[in-house]
Design a protein around this motif. Structure first.
Motif, PDB file in Angstrom:
ATOM      1  N   ASP A  19       0.833  -1.216   0.000  1.00 37.48           N
ATOM      2  CA  ASP A  19       0.000   0.000   0.000  1.00 37.48           C
ATOM      3  C   ASP A  19       0.865   1.262   0.000  1.00 37.48           C
ATOM      4  N   ALA A  20       1.984   1.207   0.718  1.00 36.77           N
ATOM      5  CA  ALA A  20       2.865   2.385   0.762  1.00 36.77           C
ATOM      6  C   ALA A  20       3.529   2.623  -0.598  1.00 36.77           C
ATOM      7  N   VAL A  21       3.949   1.550  -1.265  1.00 30.29           N
ATOM      8  CA  VAL A  21       4.550   1.697  -2.609  1.00 30.29           C
ATOM      9  C   VAL A  21       3.526   2.336  -3.548  1.00 30.29           C
ATOM     10  N   SER A  22       2.269   1.889  -3.437  1.00 30.92           N
ATOM     11  CA  SER A  22       1.212   2.412  -4.330  1.00 30.92           C
ATOM     12  C   SER A  22       1.008   3.915  -4.194  1.00 30.92           C
ATOM     13  N   LEU A  23       1.407   4.464  -3.050  1.00 24.78           N
ATOM     14  CA  LEU A  23       1.216   5.906  -2.838  1.00 24.78           C
ATOM     15  C   LEU A  23       2.365   6.750  -3.396  1.00 24.78           C
ATOM     16  N   GLN A  24       3.425   6.086  -3.891  1.00 26.26           N
ATOM     17  CA  GLN A  24       4.597   6.833  -4.366  1.00 26.26           C
ATOM     18  C   GLN A  24       4.469   7.111  -5.866  1.00 26.26           C
ATOM     19  N   GLY A  25       5.039   8.244  -6.288  1.00 33.49           N
ATOM     20  CA  GLY A  25       4.990   8.585  -7.710  1.00 33.49           C
ATOM     21  C   GLY A  25       6.081   7.895  -8.516  1.00 33.49           C
ATOM     22  N   ASP A  26       7.141   7.434  -7.852  1.00 32.38           N
ATOM     23  CA  ASP A  26       8.299   6.906  -8.571  1.00 32.38           C
ATOM     24  C   ASP A  26       8.439   5.384  -8.502  1.00 32.38           C
ATOM     25  N   MET A  27       7.406   4.707  -8.006  1.00 30.28           N
ATOM     26  CA  MET A  27       7.431   3.228  -7.971  1.00 30.28           C
ATOM     27  C   MET A  27       6.004   2.697  -8.026  1.00 30.28           C
ATOM     28  N   GLU A  28       5.882   1.427  -8.435  1.00 34.32           N
ATOM     29  CA  GLU A  28       4.535   0.829  -8.511  1.00 34.32           C
ATOM     30  C   GLU A  28       4.613  -0.649  -8.155  1.00 34.32           C
ATOM     31  N   VAL A  29       3.484  -1.195  -7.674  1.00 38.34           N
ATOM     32  CA  VAL A  29       3.419  -2.616  -7.324  1.00 38.34           C
ATOM     33  C   VAL A  29       3.045  -3.400  -8.581  1.00 38.34           C
ATOM     34  N   THR A 331       3.864  11.314   1.557  1.00 42.26           N
ATOM     35  CA  THR A 331       2.881  10.392   0.980  1.00 42.26           C
ATOM     36  C   THR A 331       2.221   9.518   2.041  1.00 42.26           C
ATOM     37  N   LEU A 332       2.939   9.232   3.134  1.00 43.57           N
ATOM     38  CA  LEU A 332       2.353   8.383   4.182  1.00 43.57           C
ATOM     39  C   LEU A 332       1.690   9.197   5.292  1.00 43.57           C
ATOM     40  N   GLY A 333       1.727  10.516   5.142  1.00 43.98           N
ATOM     41  CA  GLY A 333       1.079  11.361   6.153  1.00 43.98           C
ATOM     42  C   GLY A 333       1.865  11.449   7.451  1.00 43.98           C
ATOM     43  N   ILE A 334       3.194  11.305   7.349  1.00 41.95           N
ATOM     44  CA  ILE A 334       4.060  11.429   8.534  1.00 41.95           C
ATOM     45  C   ILE A 334       4.462  12.896   8.623  1.00 41.95           C
TER      46      ILE A 334
END
Ligand code: NAD
Length: 335
Positions: A19-29, A331-334
């Motif tokens: 789920d965290a990877v899915s939120l990034q613009g530079d990587m995908e699952v 992206t993770l809201g930290i």
């Protein structure tokens, strides 16, 4: 071009990293794996392309009516990197598969340090993972210690660290093992291995650790004492922790009397009540007779998730340390 990420082992850590990877613009699952056609596999297949972690189990998934796209070998052909989130020690068995497929791999803290070219914790040693093919993200307890110590190391001259870990006995979903009524010294022979693990990412910190398991599933708790050369104003430490997004301060005054209350807060705050941050008790930060005291709680299911994202960026040289940490945090809201 986005980095194509495979997740081998869609369990507690695997589903969160996906789920965290899915939120990034530079990587995908590109896909996730499961060994058995259980409810987690069904849920994984609804969100991602599912593959069988064990090649001869494809039929078992089909018989259960769960669509699989192929086997782990098929998935590795589509991936630039695999994040191995299989149970402890299984990653070592999986490594030859990754070598054969010529993909980079991240292992988790349940593996021995020598499985990888570098152990990793973003604040402590981001640069050690830059350009590497095999990296191990250290365990939840080690990540919690490494974050706090890398900050303190930049502020003071640390003489010796003593940390006691009061560990949750199992994760909430684990119904096959546990400790119903007791406190278990684990290990009995001291010190515990955690100190050596911290040194894989902070080699020059003089640290000794002890660890005990208690009947709770929510969080670990760390009691840390740091011998420091010179005087320390606890307010300076609090101010620095307030600035660091991966540390979250909690106060007894506000009602945070135990890990139960911290998790009650997190239940409102994040999906799956994931606390990616170290939960540090503000009032615990105190300096007495040359030693700085800190009490913190660690949400073991979540804390290593941002570290896996930063490790991917370091390995593909997508960003430098602070650029990656900032992107992951945003992206993770930290915050
Ligand atoms: P888990 O049991 O929740 O998930 C492991 C997943 O791997 C399961 O879905 C299982 O079906 C799958 N699996 C089993 N055999 C496999 C194989 N041969 N190949 C691929 N997948 C396989 O475990 P977890 O808690 O997510 O732990 C994964 C890793 O993360 C371990 O190294 C662990 O030490 C580490 N870790 C766990 C925590 C935690 O508290 N849960 C915290 C930090 C690090």
């Amino acid at each position: 071009m986005k980095v194509k990420v495979a997740i081998n082992g869609y369990g507690t850590i695997g589903k969160r990293v996906a789920d965290a990877v899915s939120l990034q613009g530079d990587m995908e699952v590109v896909g996730v794996t499961k060994t058995r056609p259980d409810f987690e596999a069904r849920m994984g297949a609804e969100k991602y392309s599912l593959y069988a972690a064990i090649p001869d189990r494809v039929e078992a998934f089909e018989n259960a009516g769960i669509k699989v796209e192929g086997t782990i070998e098929d998935l590795l052909e589509k991936a630039d990197i695999v994040v191995d989130c299989s149970p402890g020690k299984v990653g070592a068995e999986n490594k030859p598969l990754y070598e054969k497929a010529g993909v980079k791999a991240i292992f988790q803290g349940g593996e021995k340090a020598h499985i990888a070219e570098a152990s990793f914790s973003a604040l402590a040693n981001y640069d050690d993972a830059v350009g590497k093919n095999f990296v191990r993200v250290v365990s939840c307890n080690t990540t919690g210690l490494a974050r706090v110590l890398s900050i303190l190391k930049d502020m003071y001259s640390l003489k010796k660290v003593r940390a006691t870990m009061i560990r949750r006995v199992v994760d909430p979903k684990e119904d096959k093992k546990g400790l119903v009524n007791g406190i278990m010294p684990d290990p009995v022979k001291l010190p515990s291995h955690h100190a050596e693990d911290v040194k894989t990412v902070l080699p020059d910190v003089n640290i000794v650790t002890t660890a005990f398991k208690v009947p709770t599933t929510l969080m670990h708790l760390h009691s840390i004492a740091v011998e420091i050369d010179g005087d320390v104003n606890p307010d300076d430490v609090i101010a620095r922790f307030e600035e660091e997004p991966r540390i979250m301060l909690f106060s007894k005054e506000e009602g945070f009397t135990s890990t139960a209350k911290i998790i009650e807060f997190a239940r409102e705050y994040r999906l799956r009540y994931d606390l990616f941050e170290n939960a540090v008790w503000r009032e615990s930060i105190n300096f007495h007779d040359g030693e700085l005291y800190i009490t913190q709680a660690i949400h073991q299911e979540a804390i290593v998730v941002p570290e896996n994202i930063d490790a991917i960026r370091a390995m593909f040289e997508l960003a430098d340390k602070w650029e990656s940490i900032k992107k992951t945090n945003r992206t993770l809201g930290i915050v």
